[in-house]
Design a protein around this motif. Structure first.
Motif, PDB file in Angstrom:
ATOM      1  N   ASP A  18       0.857  -1.179   0.000  1.00  0.00           N
ATOM      2  CA  ASP A  18       0.000   0.000   0.000  1.00  0.00           C
ATOM      3  C   ASP A  18       0.899   1.236   0.000  1.00  0.00           C
ATOM      4  O   ASP A  18       1.851   1.321   0.780  1.00  0.00           O
ATOM      5  CB  ASP A  18      -0.889  -0.017   1.247  1.00  0.00           C
ATOM      6  N   LEU A  19       0.636   2.180  -0.868  1.00  0.00           N
ATOM      7  CA  LEU A  19       1.472   3.378  -0.995  1.00  0.00           C
ATOM      8  C   LEU A  19       0.738   4.642  -0.560  1.00  0.00           C
ATOM      9  O   LEU A  19       1.073   5.745  -0.988  1.00  0.00           O
ATOM     10  CB  LEU A  19       1.955   3.510  -2.446  1.00  0.00           C
ATOM     11  N   THR A  20      -0.232   4.490   0.290  1.00  0.00           N
ATOM     12  CA  THR A  20      -1.001   5.630   0.777  1.00  0.00           C
ATOM     13  C   THR A  20      -0.068   6.694   1.357  1.00  0.00           C
ATOM     14  O   THR A  20       0.789   6.393   2.179  1.00  0.00           O
ATOM     15  CB  THR A  20      -1.999   5.182   1.861  1.00  0.00           C
ATOM     16  N   GLY A  21      -0.230   7.919   0.888  1.00  0.00           N
ATOM     17  CA  GLY A  21       0.566   9.026   1.394  1.00  0.00           C
ATOM     18  C   GLY A  21       1.939   9.168   0.771  1.00  0.00           C
ATOM     19  O   GLY A  21       2.656  10.118   1.058  1.00  0.00           O
ATOM     20  N   ARG A  22       2.330   8.238  -0.099  1.00  0.00           N
ATOM     21  CA  ARG A  22       3.654   8.312  -0.748  1.00  0.00           C
ATOM     22  C   ARG A  22       3.585   9.224  -1.959  1.00  0.00           C
ATOM     23  O   ARG A  22       2.604   9.256  -2.688  1.00  0.00           O
ATOM     24  CB  ARG A  22       4.118   6.931  -1.205  1.00  0.00           C
ATOM     25  N   VAL A  23       4.676   9.963  -2.183  1.00  0.00           N
ATOM     26  CA  VAL A  23       4.787  10.859  -3.324  1.00  0.00           C
ATOM     27  C   VAL A  23       5.812  10.254  -4.281  1.00  0.00           C
ATOM     28  O   VAL A  23       6.947   9.980  -3.897  1.00  0.00           O
ATOM     29  CB  VAL A  23       5.232  12.273  -2.882  1.00  0.00           C
ATOM     30  N   ARG A  39       0.119   3.412 -13.741  1.00  0.00           N
ATOM     31  CA  ARG A  39      -1.175   2.763 -13.483  1.00  0.00           C
ATOM     32  C   ARG A  39      -1.124   1.920 -12.209  1.00  0.00           C
ATOM     33  O   ARG A  39      -2.035   1.956 -11.389  1.00  0.00           O
ATOM     34  CB  ARG A  39      -1.574   1.902 -14.671  1.00  0.00           C
ATOM     35  N   HIS A  40      -0.054   1.146 -12.030  1.00  0.00           N
ATOM     36  CA  HIS A  40       0.055   0.299 -10.841  1.00  0.00           C
ATOM     37  C   HIS A  40       0.253   1.127  -9.575  1.00  0.00           C
ATOM     38  O   HIS A  40      -0.304   0.796  -8.518  1.00  0.00           O
ATOM     39  CB  HIS A  40       1.181  -0.711 -10.992  1.00  0.00           C
ATOM     40  N   LEU A  41       1.035   2.190  -9.656  1.00  0.00           N
ATOM     41  CA  LEU A  41       1.262   3.038  -8.484  1.00  0.00           C
ATOM     42  C   LEU A  41      -0.022   3.709  -8.025  1.00  0.00           C
ATOM     43  O   LEU A  41      -0.302   3.793  -6.825  1.00  0.00           O
ATOM     44  CB  LEU A  41       2.332   4.083  -8.789  1.00  0.00           C
ATOM     45  N   VAL A  42      -0.809   4.184  -8.970  1.00  0.00           N
ATOM     46  CA  VAL A  42      -2.064   4.845  -8.628  1.00  0.00           C
ATOM     47  C   VAL A  42      -3.045   3.858  -8.003  1.00  0.00           C
ATOM     48  O   VAL A  42      -3.764   4.190  -7.066  1.00  0.00           O
ATOM     49  CB  VAL A  42      -2.670   5.531  -9.878  1.00  0.00           C
ATOM     50  N   ARG A  43      -3.035   2.643  -8.494  1.00  0.00           N
ATOM     51  CA  ARG A  43      -3.910   1.612  -7.903  1.00  0.00           C
ATOM     52  C   ARG A  43      -3.556   1.336  -6.447  1.00  0.00           C
ATOM     53  O   ARG A  43      -4.400   0.905  -5.671  1.00  0.00           O
ATOM     54  CB  ARG A  43      -3.801   0.312  -8.695  1.00  0.00           C
ATOM     55  N   LYS A  44      -2.297   1.584  -6.098  1.00  0.00           N
ATOM     56  CA  LYS A  44      -1.851   1.371  -4.720  1.00  0.00           C
ATOM     57  C   LYS A  44      -1.906   2.660  -3.910  1.00  0.00           C
ATOM     58  O   LYS A  44      -1.255   2.806  -2.885  1.00  0.00           O
ATOM     59  CB  LYS A  44      -0.449   0.774  -4.707  1.00  0.00           C
ATOM     60  N   VAL A  45      -2.664   3.627  -4.371  1.00  0.00           N
ATOM     61  CA  VAL A  45      -3.012   4.859  -3.671  1.00  0.00           C
ATOM     62  C   VAL A  45      -1.838   5.836  -3.522  1.00  0.00           C
ATOM     63  O   VAL A  45      -1.802   6.636  -2.595  1.00  0.00           O
ATOM     64  CB  VAL A  45      -3.676   4.570  -2.303  1.00  0.00           C
ATOM     65  N   ALA A  46      -0.875   5.781  -4.416  1.00  0.00           N
ATOM     66  CA  ALA A  46       0.222   6.752  -4.394  1.00  0.00           C
ATOM     67  C   ALA A  46      -0.231   8.041  -5.078  1.00  0.00           C
ATOM     68  O   ALA A  46      -1.093   8.026  -5.953  1.00  0.00           O
ATOM     69  CB  ALA A  46       1.445   6.200  -5.114  1.00  0.00           C
ATOM     70  N   LYS A  47       0.375   9.156  -4.691  1.00  0.00           N
ATOM     71  CA  LYS A  47       0.201  10.408  -5.426  1.00  0.00           C
ATOM     72  C   LYS A  47       1.343  10.446  -6.428  1.00  0.00           C
ATOM     73  O   LYS A  47       2.512  10.528  -6.041  1.00  0.00           O
ATOM     74  CB  LYS A  47       0.258  11.613  -4.501  1.00  0.00           C
ATOM     75  N   VAL A  48       1.027  10.360  -7.701  1.00  0.00           N
ATOM     76  CA  VAL A  48       2.036  10.210  -8.742  1.00  0.00           C
ATOM     77  C   VAL A  48       2.144  11.498  -9.554  1.00  0.00           C
ATOM     78  O   VAL A  48       1.149  11.999 -10.076  1.00  0.00           O
ATOM     79  CB  VAL A  48       1.689   9.037  -9.683  1.00  0.00           C
ATOM     80  N   TYR A  49       3.369  12.011  -9.649  1.00  0.00           N
ATOM     81  CA  TYR A  49       3.669  13.117 -10.550  1.00  0.00           C
ATOM     82  C   TYR A  49       4.222  12.504 -11.818  1.00  0.00           C
ATOM     83  O   TYR A  49       5.217  11.789 -11.789  1.00  0.00           O
ATOM     84  CB  TYR A  49       4.686  14.078  -9.934  1.00  0.00           C
ATOM     85  N   LEU A  50       3.561  12.752 -12.939  1.00  0.00           N
ATOM     86  CA  LEU A  50       3.931  12.186 -14.216  1.00  0.00           C
ATOM     87  C   LEU A  50       4.612  13.279 -15.035  1.00  0.00           C
ATOM     88  O   LEU A  50       3.970  14.264 -15.402  1.00  0.00           O
ATOM     89  CB  LEU A  50       2.665  11.690 -14.908  1.00  0.00           C
ATOM     90  N   ALA A  51       5.895  13.133 -15.281  1.00  0.00           N
ATOM     91  CA  ALA A  51       6.642  14.111 -16.073  1.00  0.00           C
ATOM     92  C   ALA A  51       6.849  13.544 -17.469  1.00  0.00           C
ATOM     93  O   ALA A  51       7.410  12.463 -17.622  1.00  0.00           O
ATOM     94  CB  ALA A  51       7.983  14.413 -15.417  1.00  0.00           C
ATOM     95  N   ALA A  52       6.349  14.257 -18.490  1.00  0.00           N
ATOM     96  CA  ALA A  52       6.437  13.760 -19.859  1.00  0.00           C
ATOM     97  C   ALA A  52       6.434  14.902 -20.850  1.00  0.00           C
ATOM     98  O   ALA A  52       6.019  16.007 -20.521  1.00  0.00           O
ATOM     99  CB  ALA A  52       5.268  12.822 -20.146  1.00  0.00           C
ATOM    100  N   ARG A  53       6.905  14.609 -22.067  1.00  0.00           N
ATOM    101  CA  ARG A  53       6.930  15.633 -23.106  1.00  0.00           C
ATOM    102  C   ARG A  53       5.547  15.956 -23.640  1.00  0.00           C
ATOM    103  O   ARG A  53       5.227  17.082 -23.925  1.00  0.00           O
ATOM    104  CB  ARG A  53       7.827  15.200 -24.266  1.00  0.00           C
ATOM    105  N   ASN A  54       4.731  14.938 -23.839  1.00  0.00           N
ATOM    106  CA  ASN A  54       3.373  15.205 -24.315  1.00  0.00           C
ATOM    107  C   ASN A  54       2.396  14.365 -23.531  1.00  0.00           C
ATOM    108  O   ASN A  54       2.750  13.355 -22.957  1.00  0.00           O
ATOM    109  CB  ASN A  54       3.240  14.970 -25.826  1.00  0.00           C
ATOM    110  N   GLY A  55       1.146  14.800 -23.526  1.00  0.00           N
ATOM    111  CA  GLY A  55       0.167  14.160 -22.669  1.00  0.00           C
ATOM    112  C   GLY A  55      -0.848  13.311 -23.391  1.00  0.00           C
ATOM    113  O   GLY A  55      -1.943  13.124 -22.892  1.00  0.00           O
ATOM    114  N   ALA A  56      -0.504  12.799 -24.554  1.00  0.00           N
ATOM    115  CA  ALA A  56      -1.491  12.074 -25.341  1.00  0.00           C
ATOM    116  C   ALA A  56      -2.085  10.882 -24.610  1.00  0.00           C
ATOM    117  O   ALA A  56      -3.289  10.724 -24.572  1.00  0.00           O
ATOM    118  CB  ALA A  56      -0.860  11.620 -26.652  1.00  0.00           C
ATOM    119  N   LYS A  57      -1.270  10.041 -24.037  1.00  0.00           N
ATOM    120  CA  LYS A  57      -1.797   8.803 -23.482  1.00  0.00           C
ATOM    121  C   LYS A  57      -2.225   8.918 -22.031  1.00  0.00           C
ATOM    122  O   LYS A  57      -3.177   8.286 -21.620  1.00  0.00           O
ATOM    123  CB  LYS A  57      -0.761   7.686 -23.639  1.00  0.00           C
TER     124      LYS A  57
END
Length: 103
Positions: A18-23, A39-57
């Protein structure tokens, strides 16, 4: 069995804690392996910052109980720290190239 398969039968759904409260900051998280990781990190309740060049997917990400925050790839550390006071996990996935393995 694929090149990256594990003999131990790792299953992210069951084996990640469980990643509740993890950044978490994931670079290159809008495609391929990075996208699956987010996708897997979010399912485990992490707050995920996604750094990418484009946001298509990543727009198609359906969060579990976690959350996804999109950041531009040229992220400066002070920009991230203005949003969070800590970083628990960094997954640097940008420019990972499997073609070197002949795939």
């Amino acid at each position: 069995m694929g090149v990256f398969s594990s003999k131990t039968g790792f299953d992210p759904q069951n084996d990640l804690p469980d990643l509740t409260g993890r950044v978490v900051l994931v670079t290159g998280g809008n495609r391929g392996l990075g996208y699956a990781t987010v996708r897997h990190l979010v399912r485990k309740v992490a707050k995920v910052y996604l750094a990418a060049r484009n946001g298509a997917k990543e727009e198609s990400l359906t969060p579990g109980n976690g959350g996804v925050v999109r950041l531009e790839l040229d992220l400066k550390w002070h920009e991230f720290m203005s949003k969070e006071d800590r970083l628990d996990v960094l997954i640097h996935n940008t420019a990972v190239c499997v073609s070197l393995l002949g795939l």
